[in-house]
Write a protein that holds these residues in place. Structure first.
Motif, PDB file in Angstrom:
ATOM      1  N   TRP A  74       0.987  -1.423  -0.139  1.00  0.00           N
ATOM      2  CA  TRP A  74       0.238  -0.122   0.053  1.00  0.00           C
ATOM      3  C   TRP A  74       0.443   1.537  -0.019  1.00  0.00           C
ATOM      4  N   GLU A  75       0.635   2.272  -0.741  1.00  0.00           N
ATOM      5  CA  GLU A  75       1.682   3.367  -0.948  1.00  0.00           C
ATOM      6  C   GLU A  75       0.609   4.550  -1.187  1.00  0.00           C
ATOM      7  N   PRO A  76      -0.118   4.500  -0.039  1.00  0.00           N
ATOM      8  CA  PRO A  76      -1.321   5.893  -0.589  1.00  0.00           C
ATOM      9  C   PRO A  76      -1.104   7.343  -0.710  1.00  0.00           C
ATOM     10  N   LYS A  77       0.119   7.369  -0.017  1.00  0.00           N
ATOM     11  CA  LYS A  77       1.158   9.021  -0.519  1.00  0.00           C
ATOM     12  C   LYS A  77       1.872   8.641  -1.429  1.00  0.00           C
ATOM     13  N   VAL A  78       1.836   8.239  -2.521  1.00  0.00           N
ATOM     14  CA  VAL A  78       2.547   8.444  -4.082  1.00  0.00           C
ATOM     15  C   VAL A  78       1.527   8.112  -4.605  1.00  0.00           C
ATOM     16  N   VAL A  79       0.805   9.327  -5.583  1.00  0.00           N
ATOM     17  CA  VAL A  79       0.268   9.684  -6.361  1.00  0.00           C
ATOM     18  C   VAL A  79       1.128   9.589  -8.106  1.00  0.00           C
ATOM     19  N   LEU A  80       0.593   8.356  -8.306  1.00  0.00           N
ATOM     20  CA  LEU A  80       1.175   8.824 -10.395  1.00  0.00           C
ATOM     21  C   LEU A  80       0.271   9.635 -10.490  1.00  0.00           C
ATOM     22  N   PRO A  81       1.387   9.764 -11.876  1.00  0.00           N
ATOM     23  CA  PRO A  81       1.242  10.986 -12.819  1.00  0.00           C
ATOM     24  C   PRO A  81      -1.053  10.808 -13.192  1.00  0.00           C
ATOM     25  N   PHE A  82      -0.602   9.380 -13.889  1.00  0.00           N
ATOM     26  CA  PHE A  82      -1.998   9.747 -14.874  1.00  0.00           C
ATOM     27  C   PHE A  82      -3.482   9.270 -14.165  1.00  0.00           C
ATOM     28  N   HIS A  83      -3.706   9.473 -13.204  1.00  0.00           N
ATOM     29  CA  HIS A  83      -4.062   9.279 -12.481  1.00  0.00           C
ATOM     30  C   HIS A  83      -4.207   8.838 -11.383  1.00  0.00           C
ATOM     31  N   PRO A  84      -5.063   9.077  -9.731  1.00  0.00           N
ATOM     32  CA  PRO A  84      -4.491   8.515  -7.973  1.00  0.00           C
ATOM     33  C   PRO A  84      -5.179   7.167  -8.033  1.00  0.00           C
ATOM     34  N   ASN A  85      -6.050   6.323  -8.973  1.00  0.00           N
ATOM     35  CA  ASN A  85      -6.184   5.293  -8.170  1.00  0.00           C
ATOM     36  C   ASN A  85      -5.061   4.399  -9.296  1.00  0.00           C
ATOM     37  N   GLY A  86      -3.341   4.001  -9.127  1.00  0.00           N
ATOM     38  CA  GLY A  86      -2.985   3.445  -9.309  1.00  0.00           C
ATOM     39  C   GLY A  86      -2.586   1.832  -9.125  1.00  0.00           C
ATOM     40  N   MET A  87      -1.984   0.993 -10.356  1.00  0.00           N
ATOM     41  CA  MET A  87      -1.899  -0.444  -9.784  1.00  0.00           C
ATOM     42  C   MET A  87      -0.994  -0.865 -10.317  1.00  0.00           C
TER      43      MET A  87
END
Length: 402
Positions: A74-87
């Motif tokens: 779980w990485e709640p503090k890491v937001v990938l650029p494309f969208h907040p719901n990254g996997m």
């Protein structure tokens, strides 16, 4: 625009973006890596922040663990650029060497996308992408919105919408019959059956409104329990449209064929929003979920009452406009508080928007497309703590389970 089948996904709750989408992604990754000895899945941003409450890990493990051991990080503090719901999905061989990886995003309504793949544009069905274009076409040709859907989708769309309507009604019936505590630890009791019983004790006006509440609560509580529902346009907002359509069918005796046409129009409205903005709470807040559901239900109701294309557009515009800025702040990451009550209120508001629009001639200053763009901009401006992270609003100020 793609098929309205993507607006109406039949599946299990409680979240289209946090359970349906990740489960679909896991299945797709598994198909490419059947021989893997081990899987690792890393969840980012909103997906990680509220994933436990939404049972994201349960949905992923249900797909992958029968094939191989699966670790979830779980990485709640890491937001990938494309969208907040990254996997990030990773597959390893028996020696521990990574043999495949895939970064994918759940962008709302169960839809998946990344920089090179996007289900929103993978199968274009509609040539027009704004409601202004479609409305102008309707007024020029004399056709209705639902007839445009039929022309683009083909007659087979009615079989699909018939199944959608069947599942919606089944969710209402189950929700009205089931009592007890919703899962998740908040101790929230189901209310649908109580509301139905109390509504029947009132006069016609209050009874009517109370039954709408009961129907919306029934579906939303089924969703919160992981029951079988239809996204409209998401799991979190799945109670609004069924409540309005079921209420009108019961009180006005509309035939199912007319209900299906209203579903087609509602799906078209949701599709326009999804194409030009978003229906993801993690991206634009609850305005993109409950707000869009209200717009869909208002437009559907207007059509059932004989609204013109302009009146239907006006009803939908009001349904969305008066939800602008609505935050997504689920307590403990569960699709319960404030989500369930919001479905009931939005269903009632959809009926009000229909009444207001059908009293008019359909002419008004702010168009549906303009409100969709404002919603997109507002969503971009909302701080992340108000977009399905459970770090702000009600989620921050209420204490519950971890």
């Amino acid at each position: 625009m793609e098929s309205i089948r993507q607006i109406y996904r039949i599946g299990y709750g409680p979240s289209s973006s946090h359970t349906m989408g990740p489960a679909r992604a896991a299945q797709m990754f598994l198909e490419k890596n059947r021989g893997a000895a081990r899987f690792r899945v890393t969840l980012y941003g909103s997906l990680a922040a509220t994933g436990k409450g939404h049972m994201t890990h349960v949905a992923i493990r249900a797909i992958l663990e029968p094939a191989a051991p699966t670790e979830i990080f779980w990485e709640p503090k890491v937001v990938l650029p494309f969208h907040p719901n990254g996997m990030l999905f990773e597959a390893f061989d028996a020696g521990g060497t990574r043999q495949d990886d895939w970064t994918i995003f759940s962008i709302g309504g169960g839809t998946l996308a990344n920089e090179t793949f996007n289900e929103l544009t993978a199968n274009e069905v509609y040539s027009m992408g704004t409601l202004a274009e479609i409305q102008a076409w309707c007024e020029r040709t004399g056709y209705s919105y639902w007839e445009y859907v039929e022309q683009c989708e083909g007659p087979e769309i009615w079989d699909y919408l018939n199944e959608v309507w069947k599942v919606m009604q089944e969710a209402i019936h189950r929700g009205l019959e089931t009592e007890g505590i919703l899962p998740g630890g908040l101790g929230l009791r189901r209310k649908a059956s109580d509301y139905m019983i109390r509504a029947r004790g009132y006069g016609s006006s209050i009874k009517s409104r109370g039954m709408v509440y009961a129907y919306a609560l029934a579906v939303s509580e089924e969703n919160a329990s992981g029951g079988r529902i239809v996204t409209a346009p998401t799991c979190g907002s799945c109670g609004v449209l069924p409540a309005v359509l079921y209420h009108l069918r019961e009180t006005r005796e509309f035939r199912d064929s007319r209900i299906l046409r209203a579903l087609a129009t509602a799906g078209l409205l949701g599709n326009v929003v999804r194409t030009n903005a978003s229906v993801s709470g993690a991206e634009v807040g609850c305005q993109g979920e409950v707000g869009v559901a209200c717009a869909m239900a208002a437009g559907a109701a207007s059509q059932l009452f004989g609204g013109t294309p302009a009146q239907i557009e006006y009803a939908a515009e009001m349904g969305l406009e008066h939800h602008l800025g609505l935050t997504c702040d689920p307590v403990c990451g569960l699709v319960q508080i404030p989500c369930i009550e919001r479905n009931a209120f939005a269903a009632a508001r959809a009926l009000d928007a229909n009444t207001f629009a059908n009293f008019s001639d359909g002419r008004h200053r702010v168009s549906f497309d303009q409100v969709v763009e404002v919603m997109r901009q507002t969503g971009n401006d909302l701080p992340s703590l108000y977009k399905e992270t459970s770090e702000g609003g009600l989620a921050k100020n209420m204490h519950g389970v971890e």
